[in-house]
Design a protein around this motif. Sequence first.
Motif, PDB file in Angstrom:
ATOM      1  N   SER A 227      26.622  34.393  49.132  1.00  0.00           N
ATOM      2  CA  SER A 227      27.832  35.030  49.641  1.00  0.00           C
ATOM      3  C   SER A 227      28.709  33.929  50.219  1.00  0.00           C
ATOM      4  CB  SER A 227      27.485  36.056  50.725  1.00  0.00           C
ATOM      5  OG  SER A 227      28.657  36.636  51.257  1.00  0.00           O
ATOM      6  N   ILE A 228      29.920  33.799  49.687  1.00  0.00           N
ATOM      7  CA  ILE A 228      30.816  32.716  50.078  1.00  0.00           C
ATOM      8  C   ILE A 228      32.135  33.342  50.533  1.00  0.00           C
ATOM      9  CG2 ILE A 228      31.924  30.571  49.332  1.00  0.00           C
ATOM     10  CD1 ILE A 228      29.512  31.434  46.914  1.00  0.00           C
ATOM     11  N   LYS A 229      32.720  32.818  51.601  1.00  0.00           N
ATOM     12  CA  LYS A 229      33.946  33.420  52.137  1.00  0.00           C
ATOM     13  C   LYS A 229      35.060  33.472  51.094  1.00  0.00           C
ATOM     14  CE  LYS A 229      33.551  32.788  57.121  1.00  0.00           C
ATOM     15  NZ  LYS A 229      34.177  32.212  58.341  1.00  0.00           N
ATOM     16  N   HIS A 230      35.330  32.336  50.451  1.00  0.00           N
ATOM     17  CA  HIS A 230      36.450  32.271  49.506  1.00  0.00           C
ATOM     18  C   HIS A 230      35.962  31.745  48.161  1.00  0.00           C
ATOM     19  CE1 HIS A 230      39.293  33.064  52.751  1.00  0.00           C
ATOM     20  NE2 HIS A 230      38.578  32.211  53.483  1.00  0.00           N
ATOM     21  N   VAL A 231      36.259  32.501  47.100  1.00  0.00           N
ATOM     22  CA  VAL A 231      35.800  32.163  45.752  1.00  0.00           C
ATOM     23  C   VAL A 231      36.991  32.035  44.813  1.00  0.00           C
ATOM     24  CG1 VAL A 231      34.625  33.105  43.713  1.00  0.00           C
ATOM     25  CG2 VAL A 231      33.493  33.156  45.945  1.00  0.00           C
ATOM     26  N   LEU A 232      36.950  30.993  43.989  1.00  0.00           N
ATOM     27  CA  LEU A 232      37.885  30.842  42.872  1.00  0.00           C
ATOM     28  C   LEU A 232      37.052  30.994  41.609  1.00  0.00           C
ATOM     29  CD1 LEU A 232      40.565  30.157  41.548  1.00  0.00           C
ATOM     30  CD2 LEU A 232      40.119  27.741  41.983  1.00  0.00           C
ATOM     31  N   PHE A 233      37.259  32.075  40.884  1.00  0.00           N
ATOM     32  CA  PHE A 233      36.452  32.433  39.716  1.00  0.00           C
ATOM     33  C   PHE A 233      37.303  32.221  38.474  1.00  0.00           C
ATOM     34  CE2 PHE A 233      34.561  36.238  37.263  1.00  0.00           C
ATOM     35  CZ  PHE A 233      33.619  35.430  36.635  1.00  0.00           C
ATOM     36  N   ALA A 234      36.893  31.283  37.607  1.00  0.00           N
ATOM     37  CA  ALA A 234      37.723  30.910  36.458  1.00  0.00           C
ATOM     38  C   ALA A 234      36.937  31.013  35.155  1.00  0.00           C
ATOM     39  CB  ALA A 234      38.249  29.495  36.633  1.00  0.00           C
ATOM     40  N   PHE A 235      37.563  31.587  34.135  1.00  0.00           N
ATOM     41  CA  PHE A 235      36.919  31.658  32.819  1.00  0.00           C
ATOM     42  C   PHE A 235      37.958  31.922  31.738  1.00  0.00           C
ATOM     43  CE2 PHE A 235      36.876  35.932  34.568  1.00  0.00           C
ATOM     44  CZ  PHE A 235      37.198  36.754  33.505  1.00  0.00           C
ATOM     45  N   ASP A 236      37.606  31.542  30.518  1.00  0.00           N
ATOM     46  CA  ASP A 236      38.456  31.838  29.363  1.00  0.00           C
ATOM     47  C   ASP A 236      37.559  32.292  28.209  1.00  0.00           C
ATOM     48  OD1 ASP A 236      37.342  29.542  28.248  1.00  0.00           O
ATOM     49  OD2 ASP A 236      39.066  28.288  28.699  1.00  0.00           O
ATOM     50  N   TYR A 237      38.157  32.408  27.031  1.00  0.00           N
ATOM     51  CA  TYR A 237      37.419  32.972  25.898  1.00  0.00           C
ATOM     52  C   TYR A 237      36.355  32.023  25.352  1.00  0.00           C
ATOM     53  CZ  TYR A 237      37.059  36.676  22.408  1.00  0.00           C
ATOM     54  OH  TYR A 237      36.619  37.741  21.657  1.00  0.00           O
ATOM     55  N   SER A 238      36.369  30.759  25.788  1.00  0.00           N
ATOM     56  CA  SER A 238      35.337  29.830  25.326  1.00  0.00           C
ATOM     57  C   SER A 238      33.957  30.202  25.883  1.00  0.00           C
ATOM     58  CB  SER A 238      35.692  28.390  25.730  1.00  0.00           C
ATOM     59  OG  SER A 238      35.692  28.248  27.130  1.00  0.00           O
ATOM     60  N   SER A 239      33.929  31.050  26.922  1.00  0.00           N
ATOM     61  CA  SER A 239      32.660  31.563  27.466  1.00  0.00           C
ATOM     62  C   SER A 239      32.237  32.843  26.755  1.00  0.00           C
ATOM     63  CB  SER A 239      32.798  31.823  28.968  1.00  0.00           C
ATOM     64  OG  SER A 239      33.012  30.627  29.664  1.00  0.00           O
ATOM     65  N   TYR A 240      32.622  32.966  25.493  1.00  0.00           N
ATOM     66  CA  TYR A 240      32.434  34.211  24.729  1.00  0.00           C
ATOM     67  C   TYR A 240      31.030  34.793  24.873  1.00  0.00           C
ATOM     68  CZ  TYR A 240      32.096  37.427  20.788  1.00  0.00           C
ATOM     69  OH  TYR A 240      31.885  38.538  20.014  1.00  0.00           O
ATOM     70  N   MET A 241      30.001  33.948  24.761  1.00  0.00           N
ATOM     71  CA  MET A 241      28.619  34.446  24.788  1.00  0.00           C
ATOM     72  C   MET A 241      28.234  35.033  26.145  1.00  0.00           C
ATOM     73  SD  MET A 241      27.442  34.085  21.763  1.00  0.00           S
ATOM     74  CE  MET A 241      25.685  34.312  22.003  1.00  0.00           C
ATOM     75  N   LEU A 242      28.960  34.674  27.187  1.00  0.00           N
ATOM     76  CA  LEU A 242      28.651  35.165  28.532  1.00  0.00           C
ATOM     77  C   LEU A 242      29.499  36.371  28.928  1.00  0.00           C
ATOM     78  CD1 LEU A 242      28.410  31.841  30.575  1.00  0.00           C
ATOM     79  CD2 LEU A 242      26.521  33.329  29.940  1.00  0.00           C
ATOM     80  N   LEU A 243      30.593  36.602  28.213  1.00  0.00           N
ATOM     81  CA  LEU A 243      31.561  37.597  28.658  1.00  0.00           C
ATOM     82  C   LEU A 243      30.974  39.007  28.640  1.00  0.00           C
ATOM     83  CD1 LEU A 243      34.823  36.294  26.938  1.00  0.00           C
ATOM     84  CD2 LEU A 243      34.058  35.965  29.299  1.00  0.00           C
ATOM     85  N   SER A 244      30.864  39.575  29.821  1.00  0.00           N
ATOM     86  CA  SER A 244      30.347  40.938  29.989  1.00  0.00           C
ATOM     87  C   SER A 244      30.837  41.453  31.334  1.00  0.00           C
ATOM     88  CB  SER A 244      28.813  40.945  29.973  1.00  0.00           C
ATOM     89  OG  SER A 244      28.311  40.244  31.102  1.00  0.00           O
ATOM     90  N   ARG A 245      30.743  42.750  31.547  1.00  0.00           N
ATOM     91  CA  ARG A 245      31.161  43.284  32.846  1.00  0.00           C
ATOM     92  C   ARG A 245      30.254  42.752  33.958  1.00  0.00           C
ATOM     93  NH1 ARG A 245      30.053  49.436  30.999  1.00  0.00           N
ATOM     94  NH2 ARG A 245      31.289  48.574  29.303  1.00  0.00           N
ATOM     95  N   GLN A 246      28.958  42.472  33.621  1.00  0.00           N
ATOM     96  CA  GLN A 246      28.047  41.921  34.633  1.00  0.00           C
ATOM     97  C   GLN A 246      28.502  40.532  35.078  1.00  0.00           C
ATOM     98  OE1 GLN A 246      26.862  43.194  31.687  1.00  0.00           O
ATOM     99  NE2 GLN A 246      25.925  45.101  32.414  1.00  0.00           N
ATOM    100  N   PHE A 247      28.990  39.748  34.119  1.00  0.00           N
ATOM    101  CA  PHE A 247      29.475  38.390  34.417  1.00  0.00           C
ATOM    102  C   PHE A 247      30.669  38.433  35.369  1.00  0.00           C
ATOM    103  CE2 PHE A 247      32.648  35.134  33.024  1.00  0.00           C
ATOM    104  CZ  PHE A 247      32.013  34.006  33.506  1.00  0.00           C
ATOM    105  N   VAL A 248      31.663  39.271  35.055  1.00  0.00           N
ATOM    106  CA  VAL A 248      32.861  39.352  35.887  1.00  0.00           C
ATOM    107  C   VAL A 248      32.531  39.957  37.248  1.00  0.00           C
ATOM    108  CG1 VAL A 248      35.225  40.231  36.051  1.00  0.00           C
ATOM    109  CG2 VAL A 248      34.305  39.562  33.831  1.00  0.00           C
ATOM    110  N   TYR A 249      31.727  41.013  37.246  1.00  0.00           N
ATOM    111  CA  TYR A 249      31.315  41.676  38.490  1.00  0.00           C
ATOM    112  C   TYR A 249      30.604  40.694  39.416  1.00  0.00           C
ATOM    113  CZ  TYR A 249      28.558  44.898  41.448  1.00  0.00           C
ATOM    114  OH  TYR A 249      27.977  45.553  42.497  1.00  0.00           O
TER     115      TYR A 249
END
Length: 273
Positions: A227-249
């Motif tokens: 648990s971190i106070k401030h998060v910068l979460f970055a991704f693009d379509y090159s992470s195709y194999m990881l892209l899921s609602r669980q990943f974003v959540y």
Amino acid sequence: TKVIIVGDSGQLAGIGQGAVLRDLLSSRSIPSIELKQIHRQAKESGILLEANKIREGKQILEKNAEGIYTFGEKKDFAAIVMSDKEEIMNNVLNICKNYKHSDITEFQVITGLKRSGDLSVNNLNEQLQPIFNDIKNKKGLKRGRYSLYEGDKVIQNGNNYMDNVFNGTLGRIVKIEFNGFNELGKKVNLVHIDFDALDKIVIYEEGELDQIELAYAISAHRSQGSSIKHVLFAFDYSSYMLLSRQFVYTGITRASEGCIMICEERALRHAIR
């Protein structure tokens, strides 16, 4: 004996172990209760509201959305959505420059892949190290493709049972002792690390640094449990194999006070879908 499992099935499955909790729930052979009531505190938080929508597979932005969007009464969640993924990296670096004087234990960049692409953990750490640590006049120790310096934010890779430092524990290098002496009296380079979860300084010899990696950026998988106070979460379509609602959540819900998500529009929609 009664076994009670408490967990969040909306997060990523453990690498190698599989989706144990999710599989048990979907089997419908074990009694289960799901907590769904959103309390007042959560209603004020854009992080929690939008994360719950994503968990349920609901799109949080319209198709072809582009620009900056804020969510919740607290406005604690902002999405910077782009169609040009080349601009994502520039935005990540500019935002990090605004946080460079912050406590590095309270700010974390989270991304998808470890090795591949501009937004990989390895590439981001190389770009972010000189932003958060003034390394120009410091002497460092070579660690693979980069060097480690006093002041660097690091993460434990694997378990160090001798010192009770476990995989994924974050810390900071407080001292590099060149030509120090180990317990056997041998002259070696020593790295002193202050880990967040410990009340002591742990000392590594230079030959043990395969256990230590830079941690200005970490993967969503490595961030689980944090648990971190401030998060910068970055991704693009090159992470195709990881892209899921669980990943974003998972990436969004690591933030306790504020989250900025910078992403490619089609990657976000694909992940939620």
